[in-house]
Motif scaffolding. Structure first.
Motif, short mmCIF file in Angstrom:
data_model
loop_
_atom_site.label_atom_id
_atom_site.label_comp_id
_atom_site.label_asym_id
_atom_site.label_seq_id
_atom_site.Cartn_x
_atom_site.Cartn_y
_atom_site.Cartn_z
N GLU A 101 39.89 -2.12 23.36
CA GLU A 101 40.52 -2.85 24.47
C GLU A 101 40.42 -2.04 25.76
O GLU A 101 40.06 -2.58 26.82
CB GLU A 101 41.99 -3.12 24.14
CG GLU A 101 42.80 -3.75 25.25
CD GLU A 101 42.35 -5.16 25.60
OE1 GLU A 101 42.63 -5.61 26.73
OE2 GLU A 101 41.70 -5.80 24.75
N GLU A 102 40.72 -0.76 25.68
CA GLU A 102 40.71 0.06 26.88
C GLU A 102 39.30 0.43 27.34
O GLU A 102 39.05 0.64 28.52
CB GLU A 102 41.52 1.35 26.63
CG GLU A 102 43.00 1.11 26.37
CD GLU A 102 43.70 0.48 27.56
OE1 GLU A 102 43.38 0.85 28.71
OE2 GLU A 102 44.56 -0.39 27.34
N GLY A 103 38.38 0.51 26.37
CA GLY A 103 37.01 0.88 26.73
C GLY A 103 36.26 -0.22 27.45
O GLY A 103 35.30 0.05 28.19
N GLY A 104 36.68 -1.46 27.25
CA GLY A 104 36.04 -2.58 27.93
C GLY A 104 34.54 -2.62 27.65
O GLY A 104 34.09 -2.55 26.51
N MET A 139 36.23 8.18 27.68
CA MET A 139 35.72 7.29 28.72
C MET A 139 34.93 8.07 29.76
O MET A 139 33.89 7.62 30.24
CB MET A 139 36.87 6.51 29.35
CG MET A 139 37.52 5.51 28.39
SD MET A 139 38.94 4.65 29.09
CE MET A 139 38.14 3.61 30.32
N LEU A 196 41.41 9.17 24.70
CA LEU A 196 40.74 8.00 25.26
C LEU A 196 40.21 8.30 26.66
O LEU A 196 39.07 7.95 27.00
CB LEU A 196 41.70 6.81 25.29
CG LEU A 196 41.18 5.53 25.91
CD1 LEU A 196 39.96 5.01 25.17
CD2 LEU A 196 42.29 4.46 25.95
N ASP A 197 41.02 8.95 27.48
CA ASP A 197 40.59 9.29 28.85
C ASP A 197 39.35 10.18 28.81
O ASP A 197 38.40 9.98 29.58
CB ASP A 197 41.72 9.99 29.60
CG ASP A 197 42.87 9.06 29.93
OD1 ASP A 197 42.68 7.83 29.88
OD2 ASP A 197 43.98 9.57 30.22
N LEU A 219 42.80 -0.28 19.94
CA LEU A 219 43.25 0.31 21.20
C LEU A 219 42.07 0.79 22.03
O LEU A 219 41.96 0.47 23.22
CB LEU A 219 44.20 1.48 20.90
CG LEU A 219 44.64 2.32 22.11
CD1 LEU A 219 45.50 1.48 23.05
CD2 LEU A 219 45.39 3.56 21.65
N PHE A 220 41.17 1.55 21.41
CA PHE A 220 40.03 2.09 22.14
C PHE A 220 39.08 0.99 22.61
O PHE A 220 38.51 1.06 23.68
CB PHE A 220 39.28 3.10 21.27
CG PHE A 220 39.99 4.43 21.12
CD1 PHE A 220 41.29 4.61 21.58
CD2 PHE A 220 39.36 5.52 20.53
CE1 PHE A 220 41.95 5.81 21.45
CE2 PHE A 220 40.01 6.73 20.38
CZ PHE A 220 41.31 6.88 20.85
N GLN A 271 46.11 8.74 24.26
CA GLN A 271 45.79 8.48 25.65
C GLN A 271 44.86 9.55 26.21
O GLN A 271 43.88 9.26 26.89
CB GLN A 271 47.08 8.42 26.49
CG GLN A 271 46.85 8.10 27.96
CD GLN A 271 46.30 6.70 28.18
OE1 GLN A 271 46.92 5.73 27.77
NE2 GLN A 271 45.13 6.61 28.79
#
Length: 747
Positions: free
Chosen positions: A639-642, A606, A602-603, A636-637, A599
């Motif tokens: 999906e969250e990165g869009g 981004m 990833l933050d 995961l990355f 997490q």
């Protein structure tokens, strides 16, 4: 009132060398991480004197994407003006005006000598500038001393005090690639090639290039041919080699080579001799500046990063009037040595050569250089030395075990030729310990390993078989049947376990009372008693080359690449490739992965992409976590990165085990194999032979009793309990994460 930050300058001077950019990057980012302001001085000492736009403050992104680039992005130039008092006074004025009183100098002995003179004159230069009204007394008082840290950038590897200089390993890559390519065409036409390499007063490139390339003759400045009629001796050896089946001949000549009377030995003269005395079709290849150019090797990237970061720490921690230090490398450890002592020793080598004192010159290069020279003398022989009739020859078996590793064949070649040359019979065991069980054993002769110096894979065959039960009885019978007096096992952890098994069963099987020694060969670098294993450097270069291409493919769009590398439960390849490629994150089995880490990473990623970043690189060891796999993290990355960034994965797989061995692996394979044969000879006649394993530890080649194996290994994870490279973990974070990243930007 705020404190003025420490300001550090970095410059590259003299000839360029691959790896300089990695060192500059490390200096800039380490300095920023410690709260300093870092300035790049463009065009070497010329920029120091001209000042203005040639001295520029660097930020974090200024050195982004340069670690894989050859040369030096801040330029280099030789400056005659800096050799004058007036030039140095102007340089001091430029530095004081900007508040810079610490310098990292990356260059050769001339550049580093000039830096030390500049440091010693600094107080006088400032006094002169104050008297002339160029700077104020307050400015001079604020910077009473100039601190210097030196890093040697030279492909010649000609500097005393450090085992390797920036660019030397890359230059060796260029040389061995050329020799490998030339050898194939030379063999096709049964030709002789004479290859000239750089080196001036240092024969390192010629000597190590000849060993790594399997050359048939070499000339170096430190040790000219022993006899006046060296031409005939060389031709006799090459002719006999052809008579014994050698299809090509490769002669390596250092550009500074000469005979014992100081007469230059040039590549064209050697060509003339070979054509006239052997009547052979001979060609000359002068490699020239191709040795200096191109992307740096993996070793030059991580070594230069390590040296650059250490140089900054030296400048921050050294006393104001402390003697400047050379930041160098001994084996795989950073050392800090008195700069001018190293400069003086380096110049003494050149003086010894000029005075024809060659014994002193080669001795000053160090024991490993002398050892390599002697080993080459044996390896290039067309046939072994006449046997000593009064001495009983032993029968030594050579085998592999574990996964294939580049360098295995190189080690076998050295072991076979050294053993035969010293009057012993060398036996090859096919297919590892299974071959020892099946009796698949044969005698190897001098020419049976011709060409093996450069070959990847394992020509003897290998597997991970560990003998059990009745198989031990079969091995004992075959040891007696073939009269084996000692075993050299070249391989990985399975081979170490099998050797330990034989040693442990000596009380049941008397045949096992022979010396057994293990030579570390695995890309995983996970063996006891050795900080480096054969194959690991080649695998690291394979990873770095692949990642370079991956990074190029990401230029057109914003992407995160997750690269999975091998290593089993040892994170060496992951961490060192992360350091060599500038990866933002590295996931290791020693640390594992948890959801909180993912997490946080990833933050951060981004936020980077929101600020305009176009590429993010993550290196993951194949066993970093059984749940959070490469595919899981990728999904995961993504999906969250869009729409902010794309995610791609690259599982490099067995390309890391393949390919021809790197020069480093070839040289170390030869060095360790020689030591192993010496060990077997020494212990073969003892009443209680021992088992052992060899390796590099603490900067030296060491032999460890095989009884120490359980104490040194973590049996659950099959890796050493102590792993030196984990100490570099903090550096990888420091060089990839800006200290101000988590601060909220003020609008």
């Amino acid at each position: 009132m705020t404190n003025t930050p420490i300001r550090i300058g970095v410059l590259t001077s003299g000839g360029d060398a691959p790896g300089m950019n990695a060192a500059v990057r490390a200096v800039v980012r380490t300095g920023i991480s410690h709260g300093c302001e870092v300035y790049a001085i463009y065009e070497g000492y010329k920029g120091l004197i001209q000042g203005g736009t040639l001295i520029r403050r660097m930020d974090w992104s200024s050195v982004g994407g340069i670690i894989q680039r050859g040369g030096t992005i801040i330029g280099t130039a030789r400056s005659a003006e800096f050799r004058t008092r007036e030039g140095r006074r102007q340089a001091a004025a430029n530095l004081v005006t900007l508040g810079i009183d610490r310098l990292v100098i990356i260059g050769g002995d001339g550049s580093l000598t000039g830096a030390d003179l500049f440091r010693r004159e600094w107080p006088e230069l400032l006094a002169e500038l104050v008297a002339a009204g160029t700077i104020s007394e307050a400015q001079a008082a604020a910077h009473p001393h100039l601190r210097i840290a030196g890093i040697v950038g030279s492909i010649d590897n000609d500097f005393c005090g450090t085992d390797m200089t920036i660019g030397a390993d890359t230059a060796l890559h260029r040389i061995t690639e050329a020799i490998d390519a030339i050898s194939s065409t030379a063999a096709s036409h049964q030709r002789t090639f004479v290859i000239e390499v750089m080196g001036r007063n240092c024969g390192y490139l010629a000597l190590m290039g000849a060993i790594a390339g399997g050359a048939d003759w070499a000339f170096i400045p430190e040790m000219p041919p022993q006899m006046d009629d060296w031409e005939q001796h060389m031709c006799d050896v090459l002719r006999i080699g052809r008579e014994h089946g050698r299809r090509d001949s490769i002669v390596v000549v250092a550009e500074g080579a000469c005979d014992r009377h100081g007469k230059p030995i040039t590549a064209h003269y050697v060509k003339k001799v070979l054509e006239e005395r052997l009547g052979e079709d001979t060609r000359v290849t002068i490699l020239g500046h191709v040795q200096r150019g191109g992307a740096p090797s993996a070793f030059d990237r991580w070594m230069s990063s390590l040296l650059g970061a250490t140089a900054v720490e030296e400048l921050l921690n050294a006393d104001a009037d402390a003697e400047p230090k050379l930041i160098g490398l001994r084996e795989n450890r950073v050392v800090r040595l008195p700069l001018m002592t190293c400069v003086s020793d380096t110049r003494q080598v050149a003086e010894a050569i000029a005075q024809h004192d060659y014994e002193r010159a080669i001795a000053m290069r160090g024991n490993s250089f002398v050892e390599a020279y002697r080993t080459l003398g044996t390896l290039i022989q067309s046939q072994p030395s006449p046997p000593d009739r009064l001495r009983r020859g032993h029968r030594f078996a050579v085998m592999h075990s574990g996964g294939p590793a580049p360098g295995m064949n190189t080690a076998v070649r050295a072991a076979v030729r050294i053993g035969i040359d010293r009057g012993h019979t060398m036996l090859g065991v096919r297919n590892g310990f299974q071959g020892l069980i099946d009796g698949d054993i044969f005698e190897m002769d001098w020419m049976s390993v011709s060409g093996w110096a450069t070959m990847g894979g394992a020509e003897l065959g290998t597997n991970r078989k560990i003998p059990q039960g009745s198989e031990l009885y079969q091995i004992a019978r075959n040891i007696e049947r073939f009269g084996i007096d000692g075993i050299l096992m070249i391989g990985g952890w399975a081979g170490y376990q099998a050797a330990y098994k034989l040693y442990s069963e000596r009380h049941i099987f008397p045949a096992f009372n022979i010396p057994i020694i293990c030579l570390p060969a695995t890309i995983d670098n996970n063996l006891p008693g050795s900080e480096l294993s054969l194959g690991a450097d080649t695998a690291l270069n394979s990873i770095v080359h692949a990642v370079d291409r991956i990074k190029q493919s990401a230029v057109a769009s914003r992407r995160c690449f997750i690269v999975e590398v091998m290593g089993r439960d040892c994170g060496y390849l992951a961490l060192m490739s992360g350091l060599a490629t500038g990866a933002e994150r590295v996931y290791l089995p020693e640390e594992g992965i948890n959801l909180r880490t993912l997490q946080s990473d990833l933050d951060e990623m981004m936020e980077w992409f929101r600020r305009g970043k176009r590429l993010s690189l993550i290196i993951r060891n194949e066993k970093a976590n059984p749940i959070y796999t490469t595919s899981f993290i990728c999904s995961l990355f993504e999906e969250e990165g869009g729409k902010l960034f794309e995610v791609r994965q690259a599982i490099l797989g067995h390309l890391q085990q393949g390919g021809d061995p790197s020069p480093f692996d070839r040289i170390q394979a030869t060095r360790l194999a020689v030591r192993c044969i010496e060990f077997l000879i020494e212990h073969a006649d003892r009443q209680e032979p021992v088992g052992a394993f060899i390796g590099y530890r603490g900067g030296k080649v060491q032999v460890h009793p095989i009884e120490d194996m359980p104490r040194l290994m973590d049996p659950v994870h099959a890796r050493p309990r102590e792993q030196w490279w984990l100490a570099l973990r903090q550096m990888t974070r420091l060089l990839t994460t800006p200290p101000v990243f988590h601060q909220v930007e003020q609008k």
